[in-house]
Design an enzyme around this catalytic site. Sequence first.
Site, PDB file in Angstrom:
ATOM      1  CG  ASP A 259     -91.756  82.618 101.586  1.00 42.40           C
ATOM      2  OD1 ASP A 259     -90.577  83.040 101.290  1.00 42.40           O
ATOM      3  OD2 ASP A 259     -92.599  82.244 100.656  1.00 42.40           O
ATOM      4  CG  ASP A 261     -89.657  84.431  95.519  1.00 41.09           C
ATOM      5  OD1 ASP A 261     -90.099  85.520  94.985  1.00 41.09           O
ATOM      6  OD2 ASP A 261     -88.600  84.397  95.709  1.00 41.09           O
ATOM      7  NE  ARG A 362     -80.296  77.908 101.683  1.00 44.24           N
ATOM      8  CZ  ARG A 362     -80.984  78.159 100.525  1.00 44.24           C
ATOM      9  NH1 ARG A 362     -81.082  79.319 100.280  1.00 44.24           N
ATOM     10  NH2 ARG A 362     -81.504  77.248  99.813  1.00 44.24           N
ATOM     11  CG  ASP A 388     -94.596  78.880  99.228  1.00 50.29           C
ATOM     12  OD1 ASP A 388     -93.620  79.435  99.865  1.00 50.29           O
ATOM     13  OD2 ASP A 388     -94.371  78.864  98.142  1.00 50.29           O
TER      14      ASP A 388
HETATM   15 ZN   LIG Z   1     -77.775  84.080 104.896  1.00 47.84          ZN
END
Ligand SMILES: [Zn+2]
Length: 448
Positions: A259, A261, A362, A388
């Site tokens: 990941d 951020d 997503r 996280d």
């Molecule tokens: Zn997407």
Amino acid sequence: MKVVIMAGGRGTRISSVASDIPKPMIKIGNKPVLEHEIECLREQGFTDIILTVGHLGHIIMDYFGDGSKISPSTNKPFGVNIEYYVEEKPLGNAGALFKIKDKLKEDFLLLNADALFNIDFNRFVEFHKRNGGLVTLFTHPNSHPYDSGLILVDDNNSVTNWLTKEDDRPQYYNNIVNAGLHIISPTILEKNIDKEKIDLDRDLLKPLAGTGKIFSYKSPEYVKDMGTPERYRAVCKDYEEGRIQAKNLKNKQKAIFLDRDGTINKEVGFLRNIDDFELLPGVAKAIRRINESGYLAIVVTNQPVIARGEVTFEQLREIHKKMETLLGNEGAYIDDLFFCPHHPDSGFEGEVKELKIKCDCRKPNAGMLIEAAKKYNIDLEKSWMIGDSKNDIGAGKKAGCRTILLGNKVRDIGEDRRAEDLEEAVFGNNKKIDNKKGENRSDGGFDR
Ligand SMILES: [Zn+2]
């Protein structure tokens, strides 16, 4: 497709390892570097080879002959056809190409015998044909982009600029370095160059940057120069450990998905301003260890700020260049990055309507991991997702990966492991070991 291998270099820096044989004849394991390369080509159907030789070239010619004989090292036939071009006087590394251009009627592979490589050549050729350029460069990230020449590309992998290490460079850049393997159209040899010595990069390839005719094929496969005794020993070690062939994309790969951020950079809510991008402590060291472990390091990040109209694609690209530059300054690199620009809830001011959709990419959906798995032939069950948030663990589990949850923001959600930060995730309890020299190559516990 014909293959031209440039085997004429003098190799002065490596002469302390072997001074009486040409560099391509130096042994890795039980056979010369050049034989490893020829075997890799033959196994993939590339058997029509022209070797350009110079310094001590007779040693190469005696060993390989026309390619029909039995290898003294393996007792098996070389199984290829070899022609030679002998450089009587040094012509620069591209001079020989002009001398043999009558033999080059179609696009050909041009390889440098100073590097040891093991790559999926058919994949490389497919990319070249798909893009239709005159030249495709095989490129890769390396652990010292700050003092390497850089290849700058646009979104379509077209090379826009070629910077030598001396050239001024932008503040932030992608870690893309030329590996010395190329597919070339003979058209570029029609150019009249009125010089005695012709340099491939400077005189032939670099001038094509920005014309839309030269492309970069970026790959995590193994290509390493052995120009110094230290690098030569590193290559020998990789060979003994089976790392060279393992990274060929014909073979199943293992990845560590990261990941962004809160995992790589400091969490600041929605990151909109490039100045807010700061690496978290220990991250470069952890990614460096991943790079040395044989796992691919692949970033997968949700960036709804694009759909929200708060960051443009161009600004996001700059942020990611900053990430690659900061990591590169500390000897670490990522092999690729996938981002989801979408967001499901529409109806806000300034939003980008067409990106306000329910998508498969997503997180907690697994779309980005699945796309990466297709692109790099990744075995997801042998791979890990580290992040996280709940979304990261969700995406990792959906993809069939094992997962590591970082920090204490989220309660137990069925993750396989938990760690304070990326450094602890990679190094376990030994996180304070200094791995700067890359001597310790344990896998960080991911194979357990
Ligand atoms: Zn997407």
